[in-house]
Scaffold this motif. Sequence first.
Motif, PDB file in Angstrom:
ATOM      1  N   ASN A 178     -66.803 -32.879 -66.461  1.00 17.56           N
ATOM      2  CA  ASN A 178     -66.173 -33.746 -67.452  1.00 17.56           C
ATOM      3  C   ASN A 178     -66.390 -33.158 -68.852  1.00 17.56           C
ATOM      4  OD1 ASN A 178     -65.361 -35.779 -65.555  1.00 17.56           O
ATOM      5  ND2 ASN A 178     -67.500 -36.426 -65.463  1.00 17.56           N
ATOM      6  N   GLN A 182     -66.228 -33.289 -72.881  1.00 22.10           N
ATOM      7  CA  GLN A 182     -66.177 -34.205 -74.008  1.00 22.10           C
ATOM      8  C   GLN A 182     -66.399 -33.440 -75.305  1.00 22.10           C
ATOM      9  OE1 GLN A 182     -69.724 -36.828 -74.530  1.00 22.10           O
ATOM     10  NE2 GLN A 182     -70.410 -35.999 -72.559  1.00 22.10           N
ATOM     11  N   GLU A 205     -70.922 -31.859 -65.469  1.00 15.21           N
ATOM     12  CA  GLU A 205     -70.439 -32.134 -64.109  1.00 15.21           C
ATOM     13  C   GLU A 205     -68.912 -32.182 -64.071  1.00 15.21           C
ATOM     14  OE1 GLU A 205     -72.442 -35.607 -62.701  1.00 15.21           O
ATOM     15  OE2 GLU A 205     -74.389 -34.606 -62.611  1.00 15.21           O
ATOM     16  N   MET A 259     -69.486 -29.778 -71.453  1.00 13.02           N
ATOM     17  CA  MET A 259     -68.982 -29.920 -70.095  1.00 13.02           C
ATOM     18  C   MET A 259     -70.137 -30.389 -69.227  1.00 13.02           C
ATOM     19  SD  MET A 259     -66.318 -29.375 -67.943  1.00 13.02           S
ATOM     20  CE  MET A 259     -65.293 -27.966 -68.423  1.00 13.02           C
ATOM     21  N   ASP A 303     -69.992 -26.154 -63.775  1.00 15.17           N
ATOM     22  CA  ASP A 303     -69.420 -27.387 -64.313  1.00 15.17           C
ATOM     23  C   ASP A 303     -70.245 -28.045 -65.402  1.00 15.17           C
ATOM     24  OD1 ASP A 303     -67.149 -27.434 -62.603  1.00 15.17           O
ATOM     25  OD2 ASP A 303     -68.434 -28.078 -60.965  1.00 15.17           O
ATOM     26  N   SER A 304     -71.327 -27.411 -65.879  1.00 11.45           N
ATOM     27  CA  SER A 304     -72.173 -28.049 -66.887  1.00 11.45           C
ATOM     28  C   SER A 304     -72.660 -27.013 -67.891  1.00 11.45           C
ATOM     29  CB  SER A 304     -73.377 -28.744 -66.236  1.00 11.45           C
ATOM     30  OG  SER A 304     -72.974 -29.820 -65.409  1.00 11.45           O
ATOM     31  N   GLN A 352     -59.894 -25.039 -65.529  1.00  8.95           N
ATOM     32  CA  GLN A 352     -60.603 -25.988 -66.372  1.00  8.95           C
ATOM     33  C   GLN A 352     -59.805 -26.138 -67.669  1.00  8.95           C
ATOM     34  OE1 GLN A 352     -64.457 -24.030 -66.532  1.00  8.95           O
ATOM     35  NE2 GLN A 352     -65.287 -25.403 -65.003  1.00  8.95           N
TER      36      GLN A 352
END
Length: 286
Positions: A206, A208, A204, A202, A184-185, A36
């Motif tokens: 992605n 930011q 799913e 974070m 993932d979150s 990641q």
Amino acid sequence: MTTENQPEPAKTDERTRKRTAIGLSPIRPTAKGAPQRPPHAGQSIGCLWAMALPVVAMIVVTLLLVAARMIESPVSWPQVQQATASWFGDSSPVAASATAQLLISDEFTSPDSVLRVSTQAEGWTMEPRPQSGVYYLRIEPGRLGWSSVGASDLPAYYAETSLTVSATTPAGVAGLLARRQGADSFYLFAISGSGDFQVQLMQEGNLQSLTPWLHDIAINRAGAPNSLAVQDDGEFLRFFVNNILFYEESTPQLPIGDVGVFGAAGVESATEVDVDWFHIYALPVS
């Protein structure tokens, strides 16, 4: 992901029973195996004064800031914000933890830690080190590694820790992970060895940035400990550094979830972090 020094089945069953008895999951989750990564002449006297006043104001502000630093008065926005809140009677993180019920306390003096042992080749090493009284993280270049307590259904809580980015890895990043919904979150409340902070989400897979990297003199640099805390009352997420409110999220994009610690490294060098202790309190229900 591989884990060294697995306990005997009987010890594992007893630890599982103790964890489930206080509402934790049977296992202590850690980061997944995949990487990641982690802006003229001729004017009237009035116009001249209009131009001169901003310059005078800048000089006055500069002198005030210099004087404030000399007497160690707060000059950064998080510090001023925290001081303002205290003037109007808002509770500080210290007061909140003093009146709350202690749920989890780990000083890392035992190998059976609330945070697990986890090792991945070219990824990370995370383990309690009882001889030093710390939970140690080494994150390899270009990686993000985390370990959480496995409490997916926490009540309103206040979690705090003290951690030190090693002086040998001053570019390192570490902090608290909150509202984890899986691999993932989650939210990341980060500080760097150079005295910067940032909040990331974070979702799913992605990543930011909710804030840019911001420098603040209240954050100790690599080699010195920082006290970090996250308060989650079900509606607001608040992030504190050294008892100063740095960030508040009034509309969290993830539901209540797990909490833990993390480390991250840039592509050029690894990161080493010592976590001195980790506490979680249940906040009083109003």
